[in-house]
Design an enzyme around this catalytic site. Structure first.
Site, short mmCIF file in Angstrom:
data_model
loop_
_atom_site.label_atom_id
_atom_site.label_comp_id
_atom_site.label_asym_id
_atom_site.label_seq_id
_atom_site.Cartn_x
_atom_site.Cartn_y
_atom_site.Cartn_z
N ASP A 118 52.27 48.94 67.59
CA ASP A 118 52.63 47.85 68.24
C ASP A 118 51.73 46.73 67.58
OD1 ASP A 118 49.70 48.60 68.43
OD2 ASP A 118 49.48 48.91 70.59
N HIS B 96 48.78 46.60 66.32
CA HIS B 96 47.23 46.46 66.37
C HIS B 96 46.53 46.78 65.06
CE1 HIS B 96 47.06 50.78 67.40
NE2 HIS B 96 46.20 50.78 66.40
N GLU C 218 44.23 46.08 70.63
CA GLU C 218 45.59 46.21 71.21
C GLU C 218 46.13 44.93 71.45
OE1 GLU C 218 46.93 48.88 70.76
OE2 GLU C 218 46.10 50.63 71.75
N ASP D 281 36.04 50.96 63.57
CA ASP D 281 36.38 51.07 64.94
C ASP D 281 36.12 52.63 65.32
OD1 ASP D 281 38.49 52.45 63.73
OD2 ASP D 281 40.04 51.17 64.94
#
Ligand code: GLP
Length: 261
Positions: A136, A138, A143, A67
């Site tokens: 979270d 991810h 996300e 990423d």
């Protein structure tokens, strides 16, 4: 899913580096997908140590980035391209030609996303993808509520992820980009082997939901349950919310099944 519980981050890094070394002995030009963040550093340290000691030859390895931030000037030290070059490509003695990643400073970011997704396939696909996990849930920068079939694309970061990553930007959240390019979950699932490392108590809830919760877009890492060869390596702290921790210890402690990658 193989869930290997290790003593600490260093042990996790060594275990995964051993797996990568095995892969490189079988396939010297393997395409390794690498993640950024603090968690994978013990993997890279252990692999670089093995290469320096001459116990594995990584000279033909290829490296693919997971990423990237959008909009950082090219060469920015916290761009993931700069980070991967500094932490992995250069210490392994590889040339920049052995490295591929999305262009976060492209004028046409959409085209850059598509081009990178295509380039991964044309390179024969990722052999082993290293993953960390966000608090979270991810993976990459997918996300919560990312499509589980998503391809490489632009995403907007949650406030939580920008807060988590502000430490790389002088603890100043204003400097953390809002937008990123990430391999999609569908793209990530095409790698032949997925290896997720999670360490520390802050990841315990995300790990429990990834491994034992339902497959859900709300927890992008839970998509690993859909992959035929996914290994989750966790230290004791990150394993602390797993209901099946004893079962995993018993099953994988002495002989991680992933030896056969
Ligand atoms: C970023 C990266 C992820 C990484 C996550 C966790 O969001 N895009 O690939 O897994 O951070 O980072 P850390 O390992 O530092 O907790």
């Amino acid at each position: 899913m193989e869930v290997v519980i290790v003593k600490d981050a260093k042990a996790g890094g060594e275990l995964i580096a051993d797996g990568i070394a095995d892969l490189l002995r079988r396939k010297p030009d393997a395409l390794l997908g690498v993640a950024t963040g603090s968690t994978p550093l013990p993997i890279y340290d252990a692999l670089i140590a093995q290469v320096s000691a001459g116990s594995v030859d990584a000279s033909r390895a290829r490296i693919a980035q997971l990423d990237e931030y959008v909009g950082l000037p090219s060469g920015h030290p916290e761009s993931y391209r700069s980070t991967v070059l500094r932490q992995v490509v250069e210490p392994l003695g590889l040339s920049p030609e052995a490295f591929m990643g999305p262009d976060g400073s492209a004028e046409d970011v959409l085209a850059a996303c598509e081009a990178y997704d295509r380039a991964l396939s044309e390179a024969g696909g990722v052999d082993l993808q290293i993953l960390g996990i966000g608090t979270d849930g991810h993976i990459g920068f997918n996300e919560p509520c990312s499509s589980l079939a998503s391809r490489t694309r632009i995403k907007t970061l949650t406030e939580q992820t920008r807060v988590d990553n502000a430490r790389f930007f002088d603890n100043d959240i204003e400097q953390v980009p809002h937008h990123v390019i990430t391999q999609g979950i569908g793209t990530i699932l095409e790698a032949r082997h997925l290896v997720l490392l999670a360490t520390g108590e802050g990841k315990a809830e995300a790990v429990a939901q990834t491994v034992e919760g339902p497959v859900a877009a709300l927890v992008p890492a839970s998509a690993l349950q859909l992959h035929p060869h996914a290994t989750v390596v966790v230290d004791e702290a990150a394993a602390s919310k797993l209901k099946l921790a004893d079962y995993f210890r018993h099953t994988f402690a002495n002989k991680p099944a992933w030896q056969g990658i």
